[in-house]
Design an enzyme around this catalytic site. Structure first.
Site, PDB file in Angstrom:
ATOM      1  N   GLU A   1       0.803  -1.047  -0.144  1.00  0.00           N
ATOM      2  CA  GLU A   1      -0.007   0.116  -0.132  1.00  0.00           C
ATOM      3  C   GLU A   1       0.900   1.178   0.111  1.00  0.00           C
ATOM      4  O   GLU A   1       0.649   1.818   1.370  1.00  0.00           O
ATOM      5  CB  GLU A   1      -0.851   0.196   0.964  1.00  0.00           C
ATOM      6  CG  GLU A   1      -1.490  -1.083   1.066  1.00  0.00           C
ATOM      7  CD  GLU A   1      -3.189  -1.156   2.004  1.00  0.00           C
ATOM      8  OE1 GLU A   1      -2.833  -0.001   3.148  1.00  0.00           O
ATOM      9  OE2 GLU A   1      -4.066  -1.792   1.575  1.00  0.00           O
TER      10      GLU A   1
ATOM     11  N   GLU B   1      -4.827  -8.545   0.024  1.00  0.00           N
ATOM     12  CA  GLU B   1      -6.020  -7.886   1.218  1.00  0.00           C
ATOM     13  C   GLU B   1      -7.523  -7.723   1.138  1.00  0.00           C
ATOM     14  O   GLU B   1      -7.772  -6.932   0.182  1.00  0.00           O
ATOM     15  CB  GLU B   1      -5.743  -7.260   2.443  1.00  0.00           C
ATOM     16  CG  GLU B   1      -4.432  -7.401   2.567  1.00  0.00           C
ATOM     17  CD  GLU B   1      -3.671  -5.944   3.350  1.00  0.00           C
ATOM     18  OE1 GLU B   1      -4.312  -5.312   4.104  1.00  0.00           O
ATOM     19  OE2 GLU B   1      -2.472  -5.557   3.276  1.00  0.00           O
TER      20      GLU B   1
HETATM   21  C1  BGC Z   1      -2.968  -2.834   5.994  1.00  0.00           C
HETATM   22  C2  BGC Z   1      -3.638  -3.680   6.914  1.00  0.00           C
HETATM   23  C3  BGC Z   1      -4.368  -2.937   7.698  1.00  0.00           C
HETATM   24  C4  BGC Z   1      -5.495  -3.425   7.161  1.00  0.00           C
HETATM   25  C5  BGC Z   1      -6.891  -2.590   7.887  1.00  0.00           C
HETATM   26  C6  BGC Z   1      -4.608  -2.366   4.861  1.00  0.00           C
HETATM   27  O1  BGC Z   1      -4.632  -0.682   4.548  1.00  0.00           O
HETATM   28  O2  BGC Z   1      -2.474  -2.972   4.956  1.00  0.00           O
HETATM   29  O3  BGC Z   1      -2.029  -3.655   8.139  1.00  0.00           O
HETATM   30  O4  BGC Z   1      -4.768  -4.010   9.110  1.00  0.00           O
HETATM   31  O5  BGC Z   1      -5.877  -2.538   5.431  1.00  0.00           O
HETATM   32  O6  BGC Z   1      -6.790  -1.449   8.079  1.00  0.00           O
END
Ligand code: BGC
Length: 447
Positions: free
Chosen positions: A166, A353
């Site tokens: 990110e 993610e």
């Molecule tokens: C990040 C994580 C974070 C998740 C939830 C992402 O932006 O890579 O580290 O915990 O989102 O906020």
């Protein structure tokens, strides 16, 4: 009820990051990172929480790998703490840090779990921040040097490498909005940093190729989607600027070797210019093997003069929100994936993610996190539609294996499919864990 089925070779996993789970912040020679400094600065993190202990995964990694094994996933994304490897960012290697990751990765491999390693998930060595951090081009060289150490050390053990997690958060969230470490509020600085990050990414990819490292390399930008409230051009343009800040700004240079002109023009209007030196764009524009996509939320929005950086406002459309107040917007997941596929071609994509914040606590030993399961189902339907539309999806890694240190929100926000009791550090599987396990085993789920 219908069955949503995934391609035969689909990989299923979960994701975490070093500072969010490891703890052991002052052990075995680890240096300080900007998140140690930030979280120990009063007022920066909710309830004054910090990652000193976090989930204590540094000591409990065997127990965590048991959970992963039980879940049946075949890939696990974690990040390496740069200051465990180089306590000062460069210079002397901390052998204990290297040993830790060997033990951990060997254990994953013994259990048939493919490691996916993120080199930078935000814990920049404080020693480098003291010299300007990502604003200083020396940090680029320090990062490539750290990456080279990791490549040589773990060649053959790690198949999937991610340079940066990110970069939007590392630059704009952390240096313009200022709610993440190091907490600056300077648009020019943030923009320079975004450029330096992309150079660091590209040079690391070149180093990977030069060293002939086995496996694949990519990076993991975060994405969102803004659907225009109307078909007025001003609404369409406003939404495009915000999407462009995540997608085109961080992907055009990588895939096309140039920054998007409409964004450069907009930034110029805001008094910001990009400091590009000879060779920078060539450094960034390196072919990658896969693209990691993080997606959580999206919005309906419209143009609003002088509103924020990009002149838009969100419209409240009555969407459900997760407990971190992000709208549940699975349609945006489909839209951004197809948008990326159309713009950059059929690059292999891992969803590195996706997940939801719900704070359900155990009741009689059970955690009935129904809303998380619903969120996951909705997003996996959207993903399946994207696959049907030809997006080259290779895998899905759920955020997160377990509740953990949620950055500026501290421990107040839970994203895990395993619950962590922060007093005892006891792990308890949530209903979503069992639901995901079934999906992983079947390669399909009922909707
Ligand atoms: C990040 C994580 C974070 C998740 C939830 C992402 O932006 O890579 O580290 O915990 O989102 O906020």
């Amino acid at each position: 009820m219908s069955i949503i089925k995934f391609p035969k070779d689909m990989k299923w996993g979960t994701a975490t990051a070093s500072y969010q789970i490891e703890g052991a912040a002052f052990e075995d020679g680890r240096g300080l990172s900007i998140w140690d400094t930030f979280s120990h600065t009063p007022g920066k993190v909710k309830n004054g929480d910090n990652g000193d202990v976090a989930c204590d995964s540094y000591h409990r990694y065997e127990e965590d790998i048991e959970l992963i094994k039980d879940l049946g996933i075949n890939i696990y994304r974690f990040s390496v703490s740069w200051p465990r490897i180089y306590p000062n960012g460069t210079g002397k290697i901390n052998q204990k840090g290297i040993e830790f990751y060997h033990k951990f990765i060997d254990k994953l491999l013994e259990n048939g779990i493919e490691p996916m390693c993120t080199l930078y998930h935000w814990d920049l060595p404080q020693a480098l921040q003291d010299k300007g951090g990502w604003a200083n081009r020396e940090t680029i060289e320090a990062f490539v040097n750290y990456a080279e150490t990791m490549f040589k050390e773990f060649n053959g053990k790690i198949k999937y490498w991610i340079t940066l997690n990110e970069p939007w958060c590392v630059s704009f969230l952390s240096n313009y909005i200022g709610t993440h470490a190091p907490g600056n509020q300077d648009l020019q600085l943030a923009t320079d940093i975004s450029h330096h990050l992309l150079i660091a990414h590209g040079k690391t990819v070149s180093k990977f190729r030069e060293l002939n490292i086995e496996g694949e390399i990519g990076y993991a930008p975060n994405t969102t989607w803004l659907e225009p409230f109307s078909d007025k051009q001003e609404d369409i343009d406003a939404c495009h600027r915000e999407i462009g800040h995540y997608v085109e700004w961080f992907m055009d240079p990588v895939f096309k070797g140039e920054y998007p002109q409409f964004m450069l023009d907009w930034f110029r209007k805001k008094g910001v210019r990009l400091h590009i030196q000879d060779g920078d764009l060539e450094s960034i524009n390196q072919p990658i093997d896969f693209l990691g996509i993080n997606y959580y939320t999206g919005y309906i929005a419209r143009y609003k003069e002088n509103s924020g950086l990009f002149d838009f406002e969100y419209i409240k459309m009555g969407y459900e929100r997760t407990e971190i107040d992000w709208p549940v917007y699975p349609e945006g997941f489909y839209k951004v994936l197809t948008y990326i596929n159309n713009r950059y071609g059929n690059i292999p994509i891992y969803i590195t993610e996706n997940g939801a914040c719900y704070n359900d606590e155990p009741i009689n030993g059970k955690i009935k996190d129904k809303k998380r399961i619903k969120y996951l189902k909705q997003h996996l339907v959207a993903l399946s539609r994207a696959i049907e539309s030809g997006v080259n999806i290779k895998g899905y890694l759920l955020w997160s294996l377990m509740d953990n240190f949620e950055w500026a929100e501290g421990y107040s926000k839970r994203f895990g499919i395993v619950h962590v009791d922060y007093d005892t550090l006891k792990r308890t599987k949530k209903d979503s864990f069992y639901w995901y396990k079934k999906l992983v085993g079947n390669n399909w789920f009922e909707f």
